[in-house]
Write an enzyme that holds these catalytic residues in place. Sequence first.
Site, PDB file in Angstrom:
ATOM      1  CG  ASP A 135      -2.008   1.059   1.156  1.00 34.25           C
ATOM      2  OD1 ASP A 135      -1.807   2.086   0.474  1.00 34.25           O
ATOM      3  OD2 ASP A 135      -3.060   0.867   1.789  1.00 34.25           O
ATOM      4  NE  ARG A 137      -4.463   3.272  -0.117  1.00 35.53           N
ATOM      5  CZ  ARG A 137      -5.601   2.667   0.226  1.00 35.53           C
ATOM      6  NH1 ARG A 137      -6.750   3.179  -0.197  1.00 35.53           N
ATOM      7  NH2 ARG A 137      -5.581   1.573   0.966  1.00 35.53           N
TER       8      ARG A 137
END
Length: 213
Positions: A135, A137
């Site tokens: 991930d 982000r």
Amino acid sequence: MTPSTDAATVRTRVRIPLSFSDGYQVTAEVITFNGLADGAEHVALVLGDPATAAAPLVRLHSECLTGDAFGSARCDCGPQLREATERIAATGGVLLYLRQEGRGIGLYNKLDAYALQDTGLDTYQANTALGLPEDARDYTAAAQMLTALGITDLDLLTNNPDKARQLRDLGLAVTRTVPTGVHSTPSNLRYLHAKVQHTHHTIALAPMAILAR
């Protein structure tokens, strides 16, 4: 508390009527920004009247072309976007639509990861097999956007504990997290289980003794 990010400013405000495939309609004030940390074209959708709530309901929704626009059943993104829009409009709040396709790895890489998932890897294993983060982000821009809108205390509509953790680390007061519904289908059940197992999403799912490959 003031977020530990450089300031962003509102660039444009425009009202846009939204219409979903099931007939639900609402008008959102769509806001763009100057000075976002990552330089991406994220937007905020103000729904209802956030000023009526002590802590407005906020959703950080990462862009998903396949799910949001094309109705792909491989994920739960489209149904989550539809649900979040109505729930936020009912209470007053903001939906941040963040240009973070594929948990931040981009559209082409996401589709490459889909191909690996078809060979048996889950969504996180596929990312790492490509040499990419599970991930990628970062929610610094999201914190900047909320601060530019005068929101420093909020209820966060999410099943993902990392979103609340990052916003708190950036100085925002997440008073509580509000789970989304469970939008499971035969096509996305393995994906949802991977989110629970890898990143501890708060999704209530029936156990899967055998995962179809």
